[in-house]
Design a protein around this motif. Structure first.
Motif, PDB file in Angstrom:
ATOM      1  N   LYS A   1      24.322  20.758  16.614  1.00 47.48           N
ATOM      2  CA  LYS A   1      25.398  21.059  17.566  1.00 47.48           C
ATOM      3  C   LYS A   1      26.768  21.057  16.880  1.00 47.48           C
ATOM      4  CE  LYS A   1      22.407  20.953  20.917  1.00 47.48           C
ATOM      5  NZ  LYS A   1      21.781  22.182  21.254  1.00 47.48           N
TER       6      LYS A   1
ATOM      7  N   ALA B   1      18.969  25.352  16.150  1.00 48.59           N
ATOM      8  CA  ALA B   1      19.418  25.310  17.549  1.00 48.59           C
ATOM      9  C   ALA B   1      19.803  23.892  17.978  1.00 48.59           C
ATOM     10  CB  ALA B   1      18.328  25.847  18.467  1.00 48.59           C
ATOM     11  N   HIS B   2      19.306  22.891  17.274  1.00 49.33           N
ATOM     12  CA  HIS B   2      19.588  21.505  17.639  1.00 49.33           C
ATOM     13  C   HIS B   2      20.783  20.927  16.887  1.00 49.33           C
ATOM     14  CE1 HIS B   2      15.966  21.438  20.012  1.00 49.33           C
ATOM     15  NE2 HIS B   2      15.303  21.919  18.978  1.00 49.33           N
TER      16      HIS B   2
END
Length: 120
Positions: free
Chosen positions: A105, A102-103
């Motif tokens: 990007k 999720a981190h």
């Protein structure tokens, strides 16, 4: 006397290696592994995520530990063993990337794609 540099990557007075040394070692290992790790672009994106000041500390820690294992020459299966050398690295990297996906990007992925094109 230890060599001093402009930046101290880990904050230990340059004893473990400054940021330039870490980056150089990462790119050398990445080039060697590129043919054996099918998702090298995602590994490089994880690298950029770990270097991003906006990435949470926990995610950085997970990624830096996995990337450190990737660049260290001593591990469970030595990297020079043809066909098997990077299998343990792949397992560690996969677990780390999955844990913090999720981190990672779109900007990290874009930077990775560009870096691979430039260094390839």
């Amino acid at each position: 006397m230890a060599r001093q540099s402009g930046s101290d990557f880990f904050g230990f007075g340059g004893k473990l290696g400054d940021e330039k040394d870490v980056r150089d070692k990462f790119w050398r290992t990445a080039k060697k592994a590129a043919r054996q790790i099918p998702y090298m672009e995602e590994v490089v994106a994880a690298y950029y995520c770990a270097m991003d000041k906006n990435t949470p500390l926990r995610a950085k820690g997970i990624l830096l530990a996995a990337l450190g294992y990737f660049v260290l020459p001593v591990d469970v299966i030595p990297d020079f063993v043809v066909g098997l050398g990077f299998t343990d690295d792949i397992a560690v990297l996969t677990a780390a990337i999955t844990a913090v996906s999720a981190h990672i990007k779109p900007a990290h992925r874009k930077a990775a794609k560009q870096a691979i094109a430039d260094k390839g």
